[in-house]
Enzyme design. Structure first.
Site, PDB file in Angstrom:
ATOM      1  N   GLU A  80       0.841  -1.206   0.000  1.00 55.84           N
ATOM      2  CA  GLU A  80       0.000   0.000   0.000  1.00 55.84           C
ATOM      3  C   GLU A  80       0.872   1.250   0.000  1.00 55.84           C
ATOM      4  O   GLU A  80       0.602   2.226  -0.695  1.00 55.84           O
ATOM      5  CB  GLU A  80      -0.917  -0.002   1.231  1.00 55.84           C
ATOM      6  CG  GLU A  80      -2.061  -0.991   1.095  1.00 55.84           C
ATOM      7  CD  GLU A  80      -2.783  -1.200   2.427  1.00 55.84           C
ATOM      8  OE1 GLU A  80      -3.998  -1.035   2.453  1.00 55.84           O
ATOM      9  OE2 GLU A  80      -2.107  -1.533   3.428  1.00 55.84           O
ATOM     10  N   LYS A 160      24.817   9.183  25.340  1.00 52.95           N
ATOM     11  CA  LYS A 160      25.706   9.889  24.419  1.00 52.95           C
ATOM     12  C   LYS A 160      25.897   8.985  23.211  1.00 52.95           C
ATOM     13  O   LYS A 160      26.430   7.887  23.318  1.00 52.95           O
ATOM     14  CB  LYS A 160      27.057  10.191  25.069  1.00 52.95           C
ATOM     15  CG  LYS A 160      27.973  10.946  24.117  1.00 52.95           C
ATOM     16  CD  LYS A 160      29.132  11.569  24.848  1.00 52.95           C
ATOM     17  CE  LYS A 160      29.865  12.598  24.011  1.00 52.95           C
ATOM     18  NZ  LYS A 160      30.252  12.194  22.681  1.00 52.95           N
ATOM     19  N   GLU A 219      22.253  13.835  16.421  1.00 48.65           N
ATOM     20  CA  GLU A 219      23.303  12.933  15.962  1.00 48.65           C
ATOM     21  C   GLU A 219      22.735  11.990  14.897  1.00 48.65           C
ATOM     22  O   GLU A 219      21.644  11.452  15.066  1.00 48.65           O
ATOM     23  CB  GLU A 219      23.783  12.126  17.186  1.00 48.65           C
ATOM     24  CG  GLU A 219      25.120  11.509  17.050  1.00 48.65           C
ATOM     25  CD  GLU A 219      26.280  12.450  17.421  1.00 48.65           C
ATOM     26  OE1 GLU A 219      26.069  13.679  17.600  1.00 48.65           O
ATOM     27  OE2 GLU A 219      27.399  11.945  17.509  1.00 48.65           O
TER      28      GLU A 219
END
Ligand code: IVH
Length: 719
Positions: A80, A160, A219
């Site tokens: 779809e 991090k 990031e």
């Protein structure tokens, strides 16, 4: 006449470029006497209709992208989704006047750029100060207390991530630009590449007022699983493998051709903002937590596992749980970042020249262990590259036993000062590939021995050479048994002819018994040859022979080119070559200049292909393939034109400046018609095309009696 002029004019003014669209309406207007107003209204409505549908499709596709990539909760099937995407692609192609850079169709990658332009950040993108333990965290919070005495601090804490920092700019809710962090002040403009990152919204969800202007920072990363999968594919396609997910992500975003990042599984996770102009009720821009919430509600992904910690004690707990959980997080994280939550406090704490005082990264310890470097083995690869590998006394590291580690090349061994027998520190770099960090020199016994990189190939004894500027030494001997063996293994592997049931094990035995010395020999194996081998039964022999016969009959030219293992030629390049040349003979005869003209084949690849076919042994192999009937012919249009084109077999040299056509266009035209373009004039040259200021080639052509064409003559010939 007047009417048509008027209509055309009207269309152009309003950018209704596609006049065919309006032809029925136009006829009605001209012959059925509808009024000018009605006519124009109908035109506009039709156009509105397409524009509306395009807009609808864009929104719906972006919503499904969000469901799939951000929320991980797809609501429609792949089919779809594909149907919506195809419809949008078709409508955009038919109505280029409604093109938009923020359309999801742009996610598949625009055309390559010739270089990145730079872009200044409105506010500097700072780095982070690092600390390495929770003791140091105590020191950090004391410093905060000293700077803002008597105040309480809450912290926004998040993983991090290890990737590439990028700033993405939204104007009126539409993504308009993106730049890498660069030196913090100026980065590279990577908008086209960032548009291919699937979880990055090209338009923000308007959950409140849309921000006038918003710089989102975050990031770009690749998950460990996706990274490993990518490297497997790269390896199979004989393309560059990446050292870790960070390099893979950064390398992908810094590609000039956006079609490359479009194929890579990149993700963007926001961790903050730059300049913001956003006046929206219910949006709390005064705290880090509020900003992150607003970004998330706008459709951006934020670092998984980010939380608000009420005090410095809660941060300690968070760090502990993140370190324990890191194995279960799908991407690499090298620590935690804690940010003072209150933006007013952030402002008062300020920044140093390098990093904000209000944020700190607390790094995890890398999984490291001590062991002994028992030996350094040098392996010879298929292309003759000599790779040193560390043999380690087995040691448990991050839950697995490690006994080998890569040393990349001889420079690395020298740089680390490693000796055989050294006590060494090993680590699993990013928990993926084990590597030797350094020798533990203080624990040396004096028995350690210097490692001398071999000057001869450990397999065949040939003197190895090093191409200037390359870190790798290579064995130059094409009959080197190690190279031959690796080459044969590659030939039958999935990246080559994909011969089922024939793996490394059997190939080693065939070579060992002297049954096979080249890929062509495989197809001459008899049932008897096989049955004489240990552990080979009748059924297995039959299966192998059948698979080989099938491989011979069904191999495509593309597969055969890839199977040859030409340096730098993976399956993608092989495909380009097979599209251009109809068989191996044609490819073998191609000049490097001609090869380099193929889109996607640079001069380096062209030189590698040409040098492969300059080698008599390789030409012999091509001859053997032809004799045994392993001779696929490509049926592509380009290749057919090559065979039947009007300039078939004619060789051209271009010199001087052409006015109406560029040199590369001219070359393309010649090749389209089956001719060849070479760089030097010789007695084999059929035509010299001389533009302005032709130089010495013209003289030479005259001397050799080569037919000389000026630009007009060349154009006539083409026609
Ligand atoms: S905040 C406050 N948060 O680490 C300004 N950075 O070593 C600095 N990074 O350039 C950035 N995860 O690329 C922040 N959760 C996170 C992060 C993060 C990774 C990167 C970022 C930065 C680098 C500094």
């Amino acid at each position: 006449m007047f009417t048509f002029d008027f209509l055309f004019h009207y269309h152009n003014e309003n950018q209704f470029v596609n006049i065919r669209e309006h032809s029925w309406t136009t006829i009605c207007f001209l012959f059925c006497k509808i009024s000018v107003e009605d006519y124009l209204e109908i035109c506009m409505k039709k156009n509105d209709f397409h524009q509306k549908r395009i807009e609808e499709l864009r929104q719906s596709i972006e919503r499904h992208n969000y469901q799939y990539y951000v929320l991980d909760r797809p609501q429609i099937s792949d089919q779809e989704y594909d149907a919506l995407f195809k419809e949008l692609e078709r409508l955009e192609a038919e109505h280029p006047e409604h093109a938009s850079a923020s359309s999801p169709t742009r996610r598949i990658g625009d055309r390559p750029a010739s270089g990145f332009s730079t872009r200044a950040h409105s506010l500097p993108m700072y780095s982070l100060d690092n600390i390495f333990s929770l003791e140091e965290w105590g020191g950090y919070t004391q410093r905060l207390q000293r700077l803002l005495p008597g105040e309480d601090f809450a912290f926004w804490t998040e993983p991090k991530m290890d990737g590439l920092a990028v700033e993405v700019i939204y104007e009126q809710g539409v993504m308009t630009a993106a730049a890498t962090r660069g030196d913090g002040y100026t980065g590279e403009e990577v908008s086209a590449n960032m548009r291919t990152v699937r979880n990055l919204p090209l338009r923000l969800i308007p959950f409140s007022n849309v921000p006038d202007y918003l710089e989102v920072r975050g990031e770009v990363i690749m998950s460990v699983k996706d990274f490993e999968e990518l490297n497997r594919t790269q390896l199979a396609n004989r393309e560059k493998v990446f050292a870790n997910p960070r390099n893979a992500a950064a390398g992908s975003i810094r590609q000039l051709d956006p079609r490359i990042p479009a194929k890579r599984p990149l993700r963007f996770f926001a961790y903050g903002v730059g300049l913001v102009r956003w006046d929206a009720p219910g949006v709390d821009l005064d705290t880090q937590a509020g900003i992150m919430d607003a970004l998330q509600r706008s459709g951006l992904s934020i670092a998984p596992g980010a939380v608000l910690c009420r005090d410095e004690q809660a941060v300690r707990q968070y760090f502990g749980s993140l370190e324990a959980e890191r194995r279960h997080i799908s991407f690499e994280l090298d620590g935690m970042v804690a940010k003072v939550n209150d933006r007013n406090q952030q402002e008062r704490l300020g920044t140093t020249s390098r990093a904000p005082r209000w944020a700190i990264a607390v790094k995890f310890k890398a999984a490291q262990a001590k062991t002994i470097l028992e030996n350094i083995e040098v392996q010879v690869g298929r292309t003759g590259a000599l790779t040193p590998v560390a043999k380690l006394r087995p040691v448990r590291l991050g839950g697995v036993s490690v006994s080998r580690a890569t040393l990349h090349n001889q420079d690395e061994i020298r740089a680390k000062g490693l000796k055989i027998g050294d006590p060494v520190l090993v680590q699993r770099a990013g928990d993926v590939i084990p590597e030797v960090v350094r020798p533990i020199t203080e624990e040396r016994t004096g028995q350690e021995q210097d490692f001398v990189f071999p000057e001869t190939c450990p397999s065949c004894g040939s003197r190895v050479g090093r191409i200037p500027g390359e870190a790798v030494s290579r064995c130059p001997n094409l009959s080197c048994p190690a190279q031959l063996l690796q080459g044969l293994i590659y030939f039958v592997s999935k990246a080559g002819l994909d011969i089922e049931g024939l793996g490394k094990k059997w190939i080693e035995i065939f070579v060992d018994k002297g049954l096979v010395a080249s890929p062509a020999d495989l197809f001459g194996l008899s049932r008897q040859d096989l049955l004489e081998l240990e552990r080979m039964g009748g059924k297995l022999a039959e299966n192998i022979l059948r698979a080989l016969e099938q491989g011979k009959q069904e191999a495509s030219l593309e597969q055969l080119i890839a199977a040859l293992g030409i340096r730098l030629v993976g399956s993608e390049t092989a495909k380009l070559l097979a599209e251009r040349y109809h068989d191996l003979d044609a490819l073998a005869g191609a000049e490097p200049e001609q090869l380099a003209l193929i889109k996607g084949v640079g001069p380096e690849i062209a030189a590698s292909v040409a040098s492969f076919f300059r080698n008599p042994q390789n030409l012999e192999l091509v001859g053997a393939f032809k004799r045994i009937g392993l001779w696929p012919v490509s049926g592509s249009r380009a290749a057919e034109q090559e065979q039947t084109g009007a300039l078939q077999g004619k060789t051209f040299v271009l010199t001087g400046k052409l006015q109406g056509i560029t040199r590369s266009q001219a070359s393309e035209k010649i090749e389209e018609k089956g001719g060849r373009v070479t760089s030097a004039v010789s007695s084999k040259t059929d035509y010299l095309v001389a533009g302005d200021e032709p130089g010495s080639k013209l003289e030479k052509a005259r001397r050799l009696g080569v037919e000389i064409l000026d630009e007009a003559g060349f154009v006539r010939l083409l026609e």
